[in-house]
Design a protein around this motif. Sequence first.
Motif, PDB file in Angstrom:
ATOM      1  N   UNK A  41     -15.273  19.072  62.208  1.00  0.00           N
ATOM      2  CA  UNK A  41     -16.049  18.843  60.968  1.00  0.00           C
ATOM      3  C   UNK A  41     -15.112  18.567  59.801  1.00  0.00           C
ATOM      4  N   UNK A  55     -23.220  29.468  64.935  1.00  0.00           N
ATOM      5  CA  UNK A  55     -23.432  28.382  63.969  1.00  0.00           C
ATOM      6  C   UNK A  55     -22.893  27.043  64.452  1.00  0.00           C
ATOM      7  N   UNK A  78     -29.572  24.768  61.155  1.00  0.00           N
ATOM      8  CA  UNK A  78     -29.684  25.671  60.011  1.00  0.00           C
ATOM      9  C   UNK A  78     -30.984  26.460  59.992  1.00  0.00           C
ATOM     10  N   UNK A 107     -24.246  22.240  62.251  1.00  0.00           N
ATOM     11  CA  UNK A 107     -24.726  22.428  60.883  1.00  0.00           C
ATOM     12  C   UNK A 107     -24.566  21.141  60.080  1.00  0.00           C
ATOM     13  N   UNK A 108     -23.434  20.480  60.315  1.00  0.00           N
ATOM     14  CA  UNK A 108     -23.140  19.280  59.528  1.00  0.00           C
ATOM     15  C   UNK A 108     -24.299  18.282  59.610  1.00  0.00           C
ATOM     16  N   UNK A 121     -27.311  18.842  59.846  1.00  0.00           N
ATOM     17  CA  UNK A 121     -28.500  19.308  59.121  1.00  0.00           C
ATOM     18  C   UNK A 121     -28.304  19.363  57.612  1.00  0.00           C
ATOM     19  N   UNK A 122     -27.085  19.213  57.205  1.00  0.00           N
ATOM     20  CA  UNK A 122     -26.764  19.449  55.796  1.00  0.00           C
ATOM     21  C   UNK A 122     -27.557  18.554  54.852  1.00  0.00           C
ATOM     22  N   UNK A 159     -31.035  19.848  54.335  1.00  0.00           N
ATOM     23  CA  UNK A 159     -30.961  21.094  53.581  1.00  0.00           C
ATOM     24  C   UNK A 159     -30.743  20.797  52.103  1.00  0.00           C
TER      25      UNK A 159
END
Lengths: 209, 209
Positions: free
Chosen positions: A146, A182, A187, B3-4, B6-7, B10
């Motif tokens: 990432x 995570x 999320x 997560x990235x 989904x950022x 969000x």
Amino acid sequence: MSIASNEKDEHIVWHQHPIDKTFRATLKKQKPAVLWFTGLSGAGKSTVAGALENRLAQLGYHTYLLDGDNVRHGLCRDLGFSAQDRRENIRRIGELAKLMADAGLIVLTAFISPHRTEREMVRELLPEGEFLEVFVNTTLDVCELRDPKGLYKKARAGEITNFTGIDAEYEVPLQPEIDLPAGDMGIDALVELCLTELSQRGIIDVSSH
Amino acid sequence: MSIASNEKDEHIVWHQHPIDKTFRATLKKQKPAVLWFTGLSGAGKSTVAGALENRLAQLGYHTYLLDGDNVRHGLCRDLGFSAQDRRENIRRIGELAKLMADAGLIVLTAFISPHRTEREMVRELLPEGEFLEVFVNTTLDVCELRDPKGLYKKARAGEITNFTGIDAEYEVPLQPEIDLPAGDMGIDALVELCLTELSQRGIIDVSSH
């Protein structure tokens, strides 16, 4: 009439209606807590903590998120990045979180906080059950892939030293209250997982909000 | 899913429902503020601030009182009483009060804070209108007569040096938002005076609470 002559009466009122944690908890229908997010750079600490705070606020809970943005430029602006200053940074954040929890808030913090001793130092500042270690459990590989701020690349190139996960150790939590996969879950699912844990621990009561 | 990925979603939610000061103020029906009580030792700072906090809490406002008890033994425990450390003490309390106000609280602080420059330093940390200097205006004679901790006696005897009002200057506020004649009026009247000022400034709205 002087203040001194009134102090006795005032103290009686004070004892009848103490403005303490219990009073605030009743007033606010929430139990104060410190949710201490810890994990590697890029693990998703701020993102998950932010999304959880958003959700809690929408449910009517009173929260506050402490992160590098609002702490490093203010309360801790005199501190650098030596081992001693990093420790003092975590100590102050812990004391700050303690006062905010004492004020009745659900406090979320998002700092790498790589050392077990420092996280335990904060745990010990707080009453039993009020400190929740939230491990944002993302593998180094995923974090490095990432690399949202390009820091891993710099660390690998030797442009940054003492970088957690590369040339400085991250001490994995041994018994975190909440362990968030995570790297594998989205999320929304991670936020749900946190809400379930908070509810089971009696910190929030979703049914009443 | 990482997560990235989904950022983006969000962040859209985040902008729709920002958990900021305005959001909190609406949620809590109060405007955040810092009521900075200043005055000589024995002037009645803690007593009046405590009584006002009690009253505000009974009206349903969310407050927090910062004083020597909860700050000097925690956040500022590494500081001594040199000029430099006293200034750093006030700076940290100011930063702490700022974060608590950002969290939506009405913060009350009770410290002698004898220097104008330090009080102005805190004022400048906060948005316009959010810092209220509350001068607990009791004459030195009255404070020395009360001498609740026996400190004036010790200072006069030379057992304590650098004591505000005796051998260290107290710089009287020039334009305090609230000026309390705390040597002449009783506590209840002083609290009423504060409530009237807070109401006139739109910080509280007694009619809706």
